[in-house]
Design a protein around this motif. Structure first.
Motif, PDB file in Angstrom:
ATOM      1  N   ALA A  95     -36.923 124.275  -2.810  1.00 59.38           N
ATOM      2  CA  ALA A  95     -35.927 123.289  -2.545  1.00 59.38           C
ATOM      3  C   ALA A  95     -35.980 122.299  -1.518  1.00 59.38           C
ATOM      4  O   ALA A  95     -35.682 122.434  -0.782  1.00 59.38           O
ATOM      5  CB  ALA A  95     -34.785 124.411  -2.402  1.00 59.38           C
ATOM      6  N   GLY A 111     -39.356 128.165  -0.724  1.00 59.97           N
ATOM      7  CA  GLY A 111     -38.657 127.872  -1.724  1.00 59.97           C
ATOM      8  C   GLY A 111     -38.374 126.860  -3.117  1.00 59.97           C
ATOM      9  O   GLY A 111     -37.370 126.804  -3.976  1.00 59.97           O
ATOM     10  N   LYS A 164     -50.413 126.751   1.693  1.00 61.51           N
ATOM     11  CA  LYS A 164     -50.117 127.576   2.637  1.00 61.51           C
ATOM     12  C   LYS A 164     -51.856 128.864   3.015  1.00 61.51           C
ATOM     13  O   LYS A 164     -51.853 128.840   3.959  1.00 61.51           O
ATOM     14  CB  LYS A 164     -48.627 128.461   2.917  1.00 61.51           C
ATOM     15  CG  LYS A 164     -47.646 127.434   3.120  1.00 61.51           C
ATOM     16  CD  LYS A 164     -46.712 127.528   3.996  1.00 61.51           C
ATOM     17  CE  LYS A 164     -45.301 126.948   4.217  1.00 61.51           C
ATOM     18  NZ  LYS A 164     -44.384 125.874   2.916  1.00 61.51           N
ATOM     19  N   ASP A 211     -58.105 118.116   6.499  1.00 61.61           N
ATOM     20  CA  ASP A 211     -57.150 119.959   6.090  1.00 61.61           C
ATOM     21  C   ASP A 211     -58.615 120.950   5.927  1.00 61.61           C
ATOM     22  O   ASP A 211     -59.200 120.119   5.350  1.00 61.61           O
ATOM     23  CB  ASP A 211     -56.175 119.582   4.764  1.00 61.61           C
ATOM     24  CG  ASP A 211     -55.237 120.303   4.287  1.00 61.61           C
ATOM     25  OD1 ASP A 211     -54.295 120.882   4.818  1.00 61.61           O
ATOM     26  OD2 ASP A 211     -56.197 121.437   3.945  1.00 61.61           O
ATOM     27  N   ARG A 225     -44.648 122.544  -6.074  1.00 64.03           N
ATOM     28  CA  ARG A 225     -44.985 122.084  -4.886  1.00 64.03           C
ATOM     29  C   ARG A 225     -46.726 121.528  -5.144  1.00 64.03           C
ATOM     30  O   ARG A 225     -46.728 120.462  -4.351  1.00 64.03           O
ATOM     31  CB  ARG A 225     -44.609 123.540  -4.184  1.00 64.03           C
ATOM     32  CG  ARG A 225     -44.614 123.582  -2.830  1.00 64.03           C
ATOM     33  CD  ARG A 225     -43.424 123.012  -2.481  1.00 64.03           C
ATOM     34  NE  ARG A 225     -43.245 122.617  -1.041  1.00 64.03           N
ATOM     35  CZ  ARG A 225     -43.583 122.931   0.458  1.00 64.03           C
ATOM     36  NH1 ARG A 225     -44.663 122.341  -0.006  1.00 64.03           N
ATOM     37  NH2 ARG A 225     -43.867 123.034   1.119  1.00 64.03           N
ATOM     38  N   ASP A 271     -44.052 122.448  10.977  1.00 63.01           N
ATOM     39  CA  ASP A 271     -43.558 123.879  10.418  1.00 63.01           C
ATOM     40  C   ASP A 271     -44.698 123.641  12.138  1.00 63.01           C
ATOM     41  O   ASP A 271     -44.454 124.961  12.749  1.00 63.01           O
ATOM     42  CB  ASP A 271     -44.061 124.700   9.582  1.00 63.01           C
ATOM     43  CG  ASP A 271     -43.425 125.110   8.978  1.00 63.01           C
ATOM     44  OD1 ASP A 271     -42.635 124.583   9.000  1.00 63.01           O
ATOM     45  OD2 ASP A 271     -43.914 125.973   7.666  1.00 63.01           O
TER      46      ASP A 271
HETATM   47  C1  LIG Z   1     -41.401 131.992   1.749  1.00 66.90           C
HETATM   48  C2  LIG Z   1     -40.539 130.215   2.170  1.00 66.90           C
HETATM   49  C3  LIG Z   1     -39.933 129.608   1.005  1.00 66.90           C
HETATM   50  C4  LIG Z   1     -39.496 128.556   1.235  1.00 66.90           C
HETATM   51  N1  LIG Z   1     -38.648 127.674   0.963  1.00 66.90           N
HETATM   52  C5  LIG Z   1     -38.106 126.516   1.353  1.00 66.90           C
HETATM   53  C6  LIG Z   1     -37.582 126.074   0.583  1.00 66.90           C
HETATM   54  O1  LIG Z   1     -36.943 125.689   0.075  1.00 66.90           O
HETATM   55  N2  LIG Z   1     -36.769 124.655   1.230  1.00 66.90           N
HETATM   56  C7  LIG Z   1     -37.739 124.353   2.480  1.00 66.90           C
HETATM   57  O2  LIG Z   1     -37.030 123.270   2.665  1.00 66.90           O
HETATM   58  N3  LIG Z   1     -38.345 124.877   3.273  1.00 66.90           N
HETATM   59  C8  LIG Z   1     -38.794 126.400   2.550  1.00 66.90           C
HETATM   60  N4  LIG Z   1     -39.719 126.697   3.532  1.00 66.90           N
HETATM   61  C9  LIG Z   1     -40.562 126.371   4.528  1.00 66.90           C
HETATM   62  C10 LIG Z   1     -41.454 124.848   3.668  1.00 66.90           C
HETATM   63  O3  LIG Z   1     -42.572 125.331   2.990  1.00 66.90           O
HETATM   64  C11 LIG Z   1     -42.256 124.654   5.278  1.00 66.90           C
HETATM   65  O4  LIG Z   1     -41.392 124.450   6.033  1.00 66.90           O
HETATM   66  C12 LIG Z   1     -43.560 123.247   4.845  1.00 66.90           C
HETATM   67  O5  LIG Z   1     -44.117 123.326   4.055  1.00 66.90           O
HETATM   68  C13 LIG Z   1     -43.884 122.864   6.471  1.00 66.90           C
HETATM   69  O6  LIG Z   1     -44.390 121.385   5.872  1.00 66.90           O
HETATM   70  P1  LIG Z   1     -45.720 121.188   7.212  1.00 66.90           P
HETATM   71  O7  LIG Z   1     -46.894 120.441   6.311  1.00 66.90           O
HETATM   72  O8  LIG Z   1     -45.043 121.304   8.296  1.00 66.90           O
HETATM   73  O9  LIG Z   1     -46.421 122.885   7.053  1.00 66.90           O
HETATM   74  P2  LIG Z   1     -47.369 123.619   5.824  1.00 66.90           P
HETATM   75  O10 LIG Z   1     -46.859 122.806   4.330  1.00 66.90           O
HETATM   76  O11 LIG Z   1     -47.686 124.831   5.964  1.00 66.90           O
HETATM   77  O12 LIG Z   1     -48.911 122.419   6.104  1.00 66.90           O
HETATM   78  C14 LIG Z   1     -50.147 122.748   6.420  1.00 66.90           C
HETATM   79  C15 LIG Z   1     -51.397 122.005   6.342  1.00 66.90           C
HETATM   80  O13 LIG Z   1     -51.753 122.452   6.947  1.00 66.90           O
HETATM   81  C16 LIG Z   1     -53.659 122.501   7.278  1.00 66.90           C
HETATM   82  N5  LIG Z   1     -53.729 123.493   8.076  1.00 66.90           N
HETATM   83  C17 LIG Z   1     -53.758 124.789   8.779  1.00 66.90           C
HETATM   84  N6  LIG Z   1     -54.666 124.567   9.830  1.00 66.90           N
HETATM   85  C18 LIG Z   1     -55.490 123.782   9.249  1.00 66.90           C
HETATM   86  C19 LIG Z   1     -56.742 123.493  10.317  1.00 66.90           C
HETATM   87  N7  LIG Z   1     -56.662 124.523  11.667  1.00 66.90           N
HETATM   88  N8  LIG Z   1     -57.668 122.680  10.072  1.00 66.90           N
HETATM   89  C20 LIG Z   1     -56.559 121.556   9.451  1.00 66.90           C
HETATM   90  N9  LIG Z   1     -56.404 122.324   8.157  1.00 66.90           N
HETATM   91  C21 LIG Z   1     -55.055 123.071   9.033  1.00 66.90           C
HETATM   92  C22 LIG Z   1     -52.830 124.097   5.320  1.00 66.90           C
HETATM   93  O14 LIG Z   1     -53.937 124.080   5.091  1.00 66.90           O
HETATM   94  C23 LIG Z   1     -51.918 123.131   4.614  1.00 66.90           C
HETATM   95  O15 LIG Z   1     -52.318 122.216   4.405  1.00 66.90           O
HETATM   96  C24 LIG Z   1     -40.070 127.960   2.973  1.00 66.90           C
HETATM   97  C25 LIG Z   1     -41.264 128.772   3.568  1.00 66.90           C
HETATM   98  C26 LIG Z   1     -41.940 129.917   3.341  1.00 66.90           C
HETATM   99  C27 LIG Z   1     -42.853 130.562   4.294  1.00 66.90           C
END
Ligand SMILES: Cc1cc2nc3c(=O)[nH]c(=O)nc-3n(C[C@H](O)[C@H](O)[C@H](O)COP(=O)(O)OP(=O)(O)OC[C@H]3O[C@@H](n4cnc5c(N)ncnc54)[C@H](O)[C@@H]3O)c2cc1C
Length: 467
Positions: free
Chosen positions: A56, A54, A46, A36, A107, A304
């Motif tokens: 939830a 959010g 993020k 990371d 979170r 994501d």
């Molecule tokens: C304002 C907002 C409200 C939301 N509300 C909700 C909610 O209430 N309920 C819900 O279910 N979802 C919600 N979501 C969506 C949810 O937050 C995401 O879908 C979730 O965090 C996705 O998880 P992830 O592990 O895919 O990505 P992320 O949580 O984005 O994690 C990505 C990780 O990769 C790391 N990273 C990024 N680029 C690199 C790189 N090049 N090299 C190494 N590391 C890197 C980052 O540091 C991070 O640790 C919301 C999103 C937003 C923006």
């Protein structure tokens, strides 16, 4: 030359930590590295402002993780339990409760818990390590190029591996610059991304919310093309925010948020919180269906980075958890068989679509329709047209059992609303077709091309009508 690692997982957010945990459990002989860009204390953060979310999640996803990995969540990472989400019309005269157990997460604590679970399985972890590109040979991904921060310096390093899992979230550079042959789509249309802002806040002394329910407000003026929410951490502490479709909104997100707070009695006088380095902030969420293929030779995308959030609710925590577990399990099986080709990783596509993704395209079609409605149509539709049962069905991507055509004509004729409801009938017919098509998701890459043409054609019809 033998690669340094069997798998490198990029991004220690929700998806990456769970993929790494599943790999640690199922591929004990394999060398797995999770990296990371953030310091060790801030996995999943993020932006420098915070874990923008959010917070939830639906309890069913936690149950899935419990079943597959034996992990049980509770306090302190769970701050509050809720038993429904209530969707309110713009005039607040109608609200549809959607029953179902859910959690409000702390979170930062949730993120650290997930990282600890991954580390307990014996995988390696490297923080302050940012992936900036992929290594490739022919049509296969063979590793990552990273920039590592050490003692105030940045060093570039190549790390070779049999599989790279891209779990780096919305800002991924890996998927976007993928240079091997694959069916993975690299870019997302700007209309399928919602800029979203949120804050955690303490309510004023004389304000309270019902801590047993999340509230969602549809309002095409206060959140054009999106929605606003108040999610309770307790009766006096909330997560609140809003998301918009960029081209429908001409105001900055923080202006919309300030105006809404000023206009909402229960929010007036609140104090924004920044506990644990988790300050107010904005970040984009995808609101389309998942990337139709999530694999290439030696490469997988999850969370994501693969556009997993629900196209209606933008909830991405649950699908990131579900997808992370499945990606890790399939990668482990592929390593054991010695074949990390697209064809052998394809099971990840079929299992993810079956477990979660099969309704997403239909939900995307419904989202595109919903974004065309103004407040008067939303008020009218929620009051006269959609029953609670139907609202719940739509939310889950199911097609309500009703004779839409009859109902549309009966209710809307003569009231000037016929176009909006003819459009609903059109959307429902496309949702039906999409649900059926995703039920026939191809079992092998060789059948994908023909299937994808049909999926694109259906969604293009919806886009052509409403964009
Ligand atoms: C304002 C907002 C409200 C939301 N509300 C909700 C909610 O209430 N309920 C819900 O279910 N979802 C919600 N979501 C969506 C949810 O937050 C995401 O879908 C979730 O965090 C996705 O998880 P992830 O592990 O895919 O990505 P992320 O949580 O984005 O994690 C990505 C990780 O990769 C790391 N990273 C990024 N680029 C690199 C790189 N090049 N090299 C190494 N590391 C890197 C980052 O540091 C991070 O640790 C919301 C999103 C937003 C923006």
């Amino acid at each position: 030359m033998k690669p340094e690692y069997d798998v490198v997982v990029v991004g220690a957010g929700i998806a990456g930590c769970l993929a790494a945990t599943a790999l640690g459990n199922h591929a004990k002989e394999s060398k797995v590295l999770l990296i990371d860009r953030n310091p060790r204390t801030e996995p999943g953060k993020k932006t420098p402002l915070g874990w923008i979310c959010g917070d939830a999640m639906n309890a069913t996803h936690a149950e899935f993780v419990h079943e597959r990995l034996g992990i049980t969540f509770g306090p302190p990472e769970i701050e509050n339990h809720v038993d429904s989400v209530v969707v309110c019309s713009p005039d607040k005269k109608v609200s549809h409760p959607i029953e179902g157990s859910g959690f409000l997460l702390d979170r930062p604590k949730f993120a650290r818990r997930l990282l600890n679970e991954a580390l307990r399985t014996g995988i390696e972890y490297q923080d302050k390590t940012q992936a900036v590109g992929l290594l490739t040979e022919g049509d296969s991904v063979t590793g990552v190029v990273c920039q590592i921060q050490e003692g105030g310096h940045t060093q570039s390093r190549k790390i070779t591996s049999r599989i790279v899992i891209d779990a780096s979230g919305m800002s991924t550079v890996l998927r976007r610059n993928l240079a091997v042959r694959s069916y993975i789509e690299k870019e997302i249309h700007k209309d399928d991304v919602e800029p979203t802002i949120r804050m955690n806040a303490r309510l004023a002394d004389d304000s309270k919310v019902d801590a047993s329910r999340c509230e969602i407000y549809l309002d095409s003026e206060k959140a054009p093309g999106g929605y606003l929410w108040i999610f309770p951490k307790s009766s006096t502490k909330v997560n609140l925010g809003l998301g918009v479709q960029q081209r429908r909104s001409d105001k900055p997100l923080d202006t919309l948020l300030k105006e809404w707070i000023a206009d909402t009695p229960v929010l007036r006088g609140l104090t924004p919180l920044e506990d644990d380095g988790n300050a107010p902030g904005a970040w984009p969420v995808s609101v389309r269906h998942q990337n139709d293929s999530l694999v290439a030779n030696g490469f997988m995308i999850v969370g994501d980075a693969g556009w997993f959030p629900n196209p209606i609710s933008a909830g991405g925590i649950g699908p990131a958890m579900t997808g992370g577990v499945i990606a890790g399990e399939v990668a482990a099986t592929a390593l054991q068989s010695g074949d990390v080709s697209e064809a052998n990783l394809w099971e990840y596509n079929t299992r993810y679509v079956e477990e979660y993704g099969k309704k997403s395209a239909a939900l995307e079609a419904f989202r595109i329709y919903l974004q065309t409605l103004n407040n008067s149509e939303l008020n009218y539709g929620l009051r006269n047209f959609v029953t609670n049962k139907e609202a719940v069905a739509f939310t889950f991507g199911e097609i309500p059992e009703m004779s839409l055509a009859d109902k549309i004509v009966k209710v809307a004729l003569g009231l000037g609303k016929l176009t909006a409801f003819r459009n609903l009938a059109f959307s429902v017919s496309k949702m039906n077709a999409l649900n059926q098509l995703y039920g026939e998701y191809p079992k092998t890459p060789s059948d994908f091309g023909e299937w994808k043409k049909k999926a694109d054609a259906l969604l293009n019809e919806v886009r052509a009508r409403f964009r």
